[in-house]
Write a protein that holds these residues in place. Structure first.
Motif, PDB file in Angstrom:
ATOM      1  N   HIS A 127       1.080  -0.537  -6.364  1.00  0.00           N
ATOM      2  CA  HIS A 127      -0.054  -0.747  -5.457  1.00  0.00           C
ATOM      3  C   HIS A 127      -1.273  -1.313  -6.305  1.00  0.00           C
ATOM      4  O   HIS A 127      -2.229  -1.631  -5.440  1.00  0.00           O
ATOM      5  N   PRO A 140       0.878  -1.212  -0.153  1.00  0.00           N
ATOM      6  CA  PRO A 140      -0.104   0.037  -0.040  1.00  0.00           C
ATOM      7  C   PRO A 140       0.911   1.309  -0.070  1.00  0.00           C
ATOM      8  O   PRO A 140       2.051   1.396   0.065  1.00  0.00           O
ATOM      9  N   ASN A 141       0.188   2.325  -0.368  1.00  0.00           N
ATOM     10  CA  ASN A 141       1.161   3.581  -0.196  1.00  0.00           C
ATOM     11  C   ASN A 141       1.861   3.841   1.256  1.00  0.00           C
ATOM     12  O   ASN A 141       1.122   3.459   2.028  1.00  0.00           O
TER      13      ASN A 141
END
Lengths: 303, 281
Positions: A189, A36-37
């Motif tokens: 992502h 994820p970010n």
């Protein structure tokens, strides 16, 4: 081994961004680096490209330790890190010329060849400041591949591209790996991107590597090969399939049956439903990396 | 070495492809002819104002005003005003790449950070030399063309009269020394540019240091005498030294070495900072 990290860590002041990362990428793989970010993907890539120095640990590129290795090893690496930022006041051709020349030498023909690959040949002499984000992204891909690298490191390469562009870049990545025997390290992502393009993957969250291995093998080891079935009698189909021994698991959700079974049993599924006079509108096999990914990330956050 | 030279070439291409690089050249190209034309028209008034204090001791016949004299006085812009054109570019050389994110592309190439910083420093020097010499050529050349040539009267610890040929040689020497002086300014701006990720900071920072140093250099206070050798602005006036008779070669050499030491220190600090810098932008 093309790329190997040994307990690679990076700390920014009091924040540990990457923690004891141990990655292994072998020749010919398309390695998806998923997370994820803010998981630490870009920081890892920056360390691999010597843009930032690791706080501890080390990494090896083409078998050589980064601390002792000559910078010349990067002539075998093509990279695109995050947004493709170029000299806006220069033309696309001149940007590529500058970057190519620092690799040794680059011919005008090769520059036009890669610009043609990314569909920017007719804009070669235009200043980059007149390019859209998607065009800059494609130019970024062009500069990464222009010196025929053995390892390509791409950080979110399809970001900002239109669907056609995304498809092209994904096909390009696969063809680079196959035709030129390039190893690709792809950070993303986008789960389906990794699923579609990569042969191997590593999942990172909160700076830690959760899992790595062959994409299909990782998926096979889980319950996330799902076949979605639409029928005219979903409840009857559910009852029927629950009694079949070759069906691992079946559930009904929004009138869609989600059947867990091996790929070779799919013809049997259709045959069984039709034999029992259940009309089938669609059978869609899905490998849900998203479910797998979410389950891993959730498990990690619960620890 | 070959890669550094190649990088130097491309860094120069980058500098000379930017619009901001030409702000200084355009300003000089407009301002100098304008000043010369104004002096040609109102030059006698300037003379009477400038030489009023000497009228008790000397009797002037004709005019002392010519292109060379005006060029000589124009060299005073090199103190405070001209460095703006230097820091405008030098302050952007490193910081501009950081702000634009282009270091990410550049530093993933097989070129060391030392080579990158050195090539950029050399390109900055090239720009500095080009604009200072442009000022010199413009000033002296346009001065002679518009106002005319002749002997140069230098009023400094007495009167020195230099014939045109000799004056031109002194100007050449003065502007070569001015390149060295402005390189010190460029090196300081370059250092700040290495630290910063936007070019505004280095420009303001360098200017602040120049102004403070100049004030400290010119103040005649005993307590400040001990720090003056450590201020690079204390050696700025070296470019006026060629207009003395005889030319004080030893003083010039000493000042050049001192300025060289400052340039080297600023450059080495830049190298160390850049080699340790994390490229996060």
């Amino acid at each position: 081994m093309i790329l190997k990290t040994n307990n690679l860590s990076k700390r920014f002041k009091h924040r540990l961004v990457v923690s004891d990362l141990n990655l292994e990428v072998e020749k010919g793989q398309i390695f998806g680096f998923l997370g994820p970010n803010g998981a630490g993907k870009s920081t890892t890539i920056r360390m691999l490209l010597s843009l930032i120095a690791p706080t501890s640990g080390n990494f090896e590129l083409f078998g050589g330790d980064w601390k002792t290795q000559d910078k010349k090893v990067y002539s075998k690496v093509g990279a695109l890190v995050e947004a493709p930022d170029f000299y806006l006041y220069l033309s696309a051709e001149r940007n590529l010329k500058i970057l190519g020349e620092l690799n040794g030498w680059i011919s005008r023909n090769r520059i036009y060849e890669v610009l043609d690959i990314v569909r920017l040949k007719d804009r070669a002499r235009d200043k980059v400041k007149s390019f859209s984000h998607g065009m800059r992204q494609r130019l970024g891909i062009a500069q990464a591949i222009m010196c025929k690298p053995e390892l390509i490191i791409l950080d979110e390469p399809t970001s900002g591209l239109d669907p056609e562009g995304i498809k092209e870049i994904r096909n390009l990545i696969v063809s680079l790996s196959k035709d030129l025997e390039c190893t690709v390290f792809l950070s993303s992502h986008l789960l389906h991107e990794i699923e579609q393009v990569c042969t191997h993957m590593g999942i990172i969250d909160h700076g830690k590597l959760i899992v790595q291995g062959e994409v299909q093998k990782l998926l096979r080891e889980t319950d996330f090969f799902v076949t979605e079935v639409s029928t005219d009698k979903p409840q009857k189909a559910l009852d029927l399939l629950q009694s079949e021994p070759w069906v691992k698991k079946v559930a009904l959700s929004d009138e869609i049956l989600k059947v867990h079974l091996s790929a070779e049993c799919r013809p049997k599924l259709a045959e069984c439903l039709i034999r029992n006079k259940i009309r089938v509108s669609s059978i869609i096999p899905r490998t849900s990396l998203e479910d797998y990914y979410l389950s891993l990330v959730k498990r990690e956050s619960e620890k | 070495m070959f890669l550094t030279l190649k990088a130097f070439y491309w860094e120069s291409v980058k500098i000379f492809s930017k619009l901001r690089t030409y702000i200084g050249f355009i300003t000089i190209a407009i301002l100098i002819p304008m000043i010369m034309l104004l002096v040609r028209k109102y030059g006698f008034d300037v003379q009477s104002t400038a030489f009023r204090s000497l009228e008790n001791s000397f009797f002037f016949v004709g005019t002392l005003i010519n292109g060379l004299l005006i060029s000589y006085y124009l060299m005073n812009v090199l103190w405070v005003h001209f460095p703006f054109f230097i820091v405008l570019v030098a302050g952007d050389v490193m910081a501009g790449e950081g702000a634009a994110g282009t270091f990410r592309m550049l530093l993933t190439r097989p070129i060391s950070r030392f080579q990158v910083v050195t090539s950029k420093f050399l390109a900055t020097f090239l720009y500095t030399a080009a604009i200072v010499l442009f000022l010199g050529i413009c000033s002296v050349g346009v001065g002679i063309l518009v106002i005319g040539g002749g002997d140069l009267f230098v009023f400094d610890k007495g009167i020195l009269i230099l014939v045109q040929r000799e004056a031109l040689f002194r100007f050449l020497l003065a502007y070569i020394l001015a390149v060295w002086v402005q390189t010190t300014v460029a090196a300081l701006a370059f250092l700040f540019s290495t630290i910063s990720n936007n070019s505004v900071g280095p420009i303001i920072g360098t200017y602040a240091v120049i102004v403070v140093s100049l004030v400290l250099s010119v103040l005649r206070i005993d307590a400040l005498e001990s720090i003056k050798p450590y201020l690079f602005t204390s050696y700025f006036e070296v470019y006026f030294a060629p207009f003395s008779d005889p030319i004080p070669w030893h003083e010039i050499l000493s000042d050049v070495i001192h300025l060289g030491a400052f340039i080297l220190i600023f450059y080495l600090i830049s190298v160390v900072i850049f080699m340790r810098k994390d490229i996060c932008t």
